[in-house]
Design an enzyme around this catalytic site. Structure first.
Site, PDB file in Angstrom:
ATOM      1  N   ASN A   9      48.594  22.545 121.752  1.00 56.51           N
ATOM      2  CA  ASN A   9      47.708  21.475 121.277  1.00 56.51           C
ATOM      3  C   ASN A   9      48.304  20.170 121.785  1.00 56.51           C
ATOM      4  O   ASN A   9      49.284  19.680 121.223  1.00 56.51           O
ATOM      5  CB  ASN A   9      47.653  21.507 119.740  1.00 56.51           C
ATOM      6  CG  ASN A   9      46.869  20.342 119.159  1.00 56.51           C
ATOM      7  OD1 ASN A   9      46.196  19.610 119.890  1.00 56.51           O
ATOM      8  ND2 ASN A   9      46.960  20.170 117.846  1.00 56.51           N
ATOM      9  N   TRP A  10      47.707  19.653 122.861  1.00 56.33           N
ATOM     10  CA  TRP A  10      48.269  18.439 123.461  1.00 56.33           C
ATOM     11  C   TRP A  10      47.976  17.195 122.633  1.00 56.33           C
ATOM     12  O   TRP A  10      48.497  16.116 122.924  1.00 56.33           O
ATOM     13  CB  TRP A  10      47.714  18.257 124.883  1.00 56.33           C
ATOM     14  CG  TRP A  10      48.389  19.104 125.921  1.00 56.33           C
ATOM     15  CD1 TRP A  10      49.391  20.014 125.721  1.00 56.33           C
ATOM     16  CD2 TRP A  10      48.119  19.117 127.332  1.00 56.33           C
ATOM     17  NE1 TRP A  10      49.760  20.585 126.914  1.00 56.33           N
ATOM     18  CE2 TRP A  10      49.001  20.057 127.917  1.00 56.33           C
ATOM     19  CE3 TRP A  10      47.216  18.430 128.148  1.00 56.33           C
ATOM     20  CZ2 TRP A  10      49.001  20.319 129.291  1.00 56.33           C
ATOM     21  CZ3 TRP A  10      47.218  18.691 129.520  1.00 56.33           C
ATOM     22  CH2 TRP A  10      48.103  19.628 130.085  1.00 56.33           C
ATOM     23  N   LYS A  11      47.075  17.309 121.646  1.00 51.84           N
ATOM     24  CA  LYS A  11      46.674  16.139 120.849  1.00 51.84           C
ATOM     25  C   LYS A  11      46.241  15.011 121.799  1.00 51.84           C
ATOM     26  O   LYS A  11      45.625  15.291 122.821  1.00 51.84           O
ATOM     27  CB  LYS A  11      47.801  15.728 119.905  1.00 51.84           C
ATOM     28  CG  LYS A  11      48.312  16.937 119.092  1.00 51.84           C
ATOM     29  CD  LYS A  11      49.165  16.585 117.946  1.00 51.84           C
ATOM     30  CE  LYS A  11      49.576  17.870 117.223  1.00 51.84           C
ATOM     31  NZ  LYS A  11      50.359  17.619 116.036  1.00 51.84           N
ATOM     32  N   HIS A  94      41.820  20.716 112.290  1.00 54.28           N
ATOM     33  CA  HIS A  94      43.248  20.373 112.318  1.00 54.28           C
ATOM     34  C   HIS A  94      43.540  19.360 111.206  1.00 54.28           C
ATOM     35  O   HIS A  94      42.712  18.496 110.909  1.00 54.28           O
ATOM     36  CB  HIS A  94      43.618  19.798 113.689  1.00 54.28           C
ATOM     37  CG  HIS A  94      45.093  19.649 113.872  1.00 54.28           C
ATOM     38  ND1 HIS A  94      45.788  18.595 113.347  1.00 54.28           N
ATOM     39  CD2 HIS A  94      46.000  20.444 114.485  1.00 54.28           C
ATOM     40  CE1 HIS A  94      47.072  18.749 113.635  1.00 54.28           C
ATOM     41  NE2 HIS A  94      47.223  19.858 114.332  1.00 54.28           N
ATOM     42  N   GLU A  96      45.231  16.759 111.151  1.00 51.05           N
ATOM     43  CA  GLU A  96      45.115  15.351 111.558  1.00 51.05           C
ATOM     44  C   GLU A  96      43.659  14.906 111.525  1.00 51.05           C
ATOM     45  O   GLU A  96      43.365  13.759 111.185  1.00 51.05           O
ATOM     46  CB  GLU A  96      45.748  15.153 112.951  1.00 51.05           C
ATOM     47  CG  GLU A  96      47.271  15.199 112.875  1.00 51.05           C
ATOM     48  CD  GLU A  96      47.972  15.677 114.134  1.00 51.05           C
ATOM     49  OE1 GLU A  96      47.344  15.726 115.205  1.00 51.05           O
ATOM     50  OE2 GLU A  96      49.162  16.029 114.029  1.00 51.05           O
ATOM     51  N   GLU A 162      48.982  25.983 109.415  1.00 54.14           N
ATOM     52  CA  GLU A 162      49.837  24.859 109.764  1.00 54.14           C
ATOM     53  C   GLU A 162      50.158  24.056 108.511  1.00 54.14           C
ATOM     54  O   GLU A 162      49.372  23.191 108.105  1.00 54.14           O
ATOM     55  CB  GLU A 162      49.130  23.954 110.784  1.00 54.14           C
ATOM     56  CG  GLU A 162      48.786  24.648 112.075  1.00 54.14           C
ATOM     57  CD  GLU A 162      48.717  23.669 113.241  1.00 54.14           C
ATOM     58  OE1 GLU A 162      49.433  23.885 114.220  1.00 54.14           O
ATOM     59  OE2 GLU A 162      47.976  22.688 113.146  1.00 54.14           O
ATOM     60  N   GLY A 168      54.919  18.156 113.416  1.00 54.11           N
ATOM     61  CA  GLY A 168      55.525  17.001 114.077  1.00 54.11           C
ATOM     62  C   GLY A 168      56.733  16.441 113.344  1.00 54.11           C
ATOM     63  O   GLY A 168      57.210  15.360 113.666  1.00 54.11           O
ATOM     64  N   SER A 203      56.006  22.451 114.201  1.00 54.84           N
ATOM     65  CA  SER A 203      57.353  22.371 114.764  1.00 54.84           C
ATOM     66  C   SER A 203      57.854  23.697 115.334  1.00 54.84           C
ATOM     67  O   SER A 203      59.050  23.974 115.295  1.00 54.84           O
ATOM     68  CB  SER A 203      58.344  21.812 113.727  1.00 54.84           C
ATOM     69  OG  SER A 203      57.950  20.510 113.339  1.00 54.84           O
ATOM     70  N   GLY A 224      52.308  21.967 119.104  1.00 61.10           N
ATOM     71  CA  GLY A 224      52.027  20.593 119.484  1.00 61.10           C
ATOM     72  C   GLY A 224      53.084  20.068 120.441  1.00 61.10           C
ATOM     73  O   GLY A 224      53.025  20.285 121.652  1.00 61.10           O
ATOM     74  N   GLY A 225      54.071  19.389 119.901  1.00 56.17           N
ATOM     75  CA  GLY A 225      55.096  18.702 120.698  1.00 56.17           C
ATOM     76  C   GLY A 225      55.676  19.555 121.821  1.00 56.17           C
ATOM     77  O   GLY A 225      55.775  19.103 122.972  1.00 56.17           O
TER      78      GLY A 225
HETATM   79  P1  PGA Z   1      53.863  20.350 116.241  1.00 56.67           P
HETATM   80  O1  PGA Z   1      52.268  20.335 116.029  1.00 56.67           O
HETATM   81  O2  PGA Z   1      54.165  21.616 116.999  1.00 56.67           O
HETATM   82  O3  PGA Z   1      54.143  19.112 117.053  1.00 56.67           O
HETATM   83  O4  PGA Z   1      54.482  20.323 114.898  1.00 56.67           O
HETATM   84  C1  PGA Z   1      51.556  21.494 115.757  1.00 56.67           C
HETATM   85  C2  PGA Z   1      50.091  21.167 115.576  1.00 56.67           C
HETATM   86  O5  PGA Z   1      49.767  20.132 114.972  1.00 56.67           O
HETATM   87  O6  PGA Z   1      49.207  21.929 116.034  1.00 56.67           O
END
Ligand code: PGA
Length: 240
Positions: A9-11, A94, A96, A162, A168, A203, A224-225
């Site tokens: 997930n590149w956001k 998600h 966010e 999640e 994050g 994470s 994500g990251g």
């Molecule tokens: P993260 O994000 O791996 O940076 O914690 C995961 C996500 O929000 O899908």
């Protein structure tokens, strides 16, 4: 059917040039990966990543989709538009989106049904906040998110667990904690949609992925990251 899916997930990261550079490094590193490998990228990167991934085992996804076919929905993007540029998957609900953009269980449900109707594969996200976990509300919150999100859905979906407190933050759920919670999610979701692949997200990184993926209930990851770095993400897609 339960299967290993590793989705990045590149956001809101990666310009077109950066996406091209990423793919140049990543594709050779993931050529032998046995999992279903997906990159959920910003709308503006979808077509480029799709074209660069042609002939590889990497599939492309979006990070949201409108609930309507078309019309007066400023700022939204339709399933048909996403498919046209190469998206096959879409992240829906998600945390966010829920926290910053007013996404609710109802809108998540509408988007999910639309994705399925149009032949996109939804990655449906659920998760509790730290406050909810500490208040002993985790199962109640997850059950409501799943039942409302999957209301009227009978088809195959991919679920991502999640925990909001792990996204994050560098605070991963322990493999045991993630496994136990995903087991609970499975018990609720199976009654509604049958056998389902459930990913862990929050994470997950090159160092902790194998331990998480070794757990019996964890079918894959939403990352994500660590999906922004070809070397790190390739370690995860190449896990046993
Ligand atoms: P993260 O994000 O791996 O940076 O914690 C995961 C996500 O929000 O899908």
């Amino acid at each position: 059917m339960r299967r290993r899916i590793i989705a990045g997930n590149w956001k809101m990261n990666m310009t077109k040039a950066q996406a091209k550079e990423f793919m140049g490094e990543f594709l050779p590193l993931c050529a032998n990966a046995k999992c279903e490998t997906v990159l959920c990228v910003p709308f503006t990167d979808i077509h480029r990543v799709y074209k660069l991934a042609l002939g590889s085992n990497v599939k492309v996804g979006a990070q949201n989709v409108a609930w309507a076919d078309k019309g007066a929905f400023t700022g939204e993007i339709s399933a048909e538009m996403l498919k046209e540029v190469g998206a096959e998957y879409v992240i829906i609900g998600h945390s966010e989106r829920r926290a910053y953009f007013g996404e609710t269980d109802e809108t998540v449900n509408m988007r999910l049904k639309q994705a399925l109707k149009c032949g996109l594969k939804p990655i449906f996200c659920v998760g509790e906040t730290l406050e909810q976990r500490e208040g002993g509300l985790t199962e109640q919150v997850l059950k409501a998110q799943i039942e409302k999100g999957l209301d009227g859905v009978a088809e195959d979906v991919i679920i991502a667990y999640e925990p909001v407190w792990a996204i994050g933050t560098g605070k991963t759920a322990t493999p045991e904690m993630a496994n136990e919670t995903i087991g609970f999610i499975r018990s609720v979701a199976t009654k509604l949609v049958g056998e389902v692949s459930i990913l862990y997200g929050g994470s997950m990184n090159a160092a902790n992925a194998q331990n998480l993926l070794d757990m019996s209930e964890i079918d894959g990851g939403l990352i994500g990251g660590a999906s922004l770095k070809p070397s790190d993400f390739s370690v995860i897609v190449n896990c046993d």
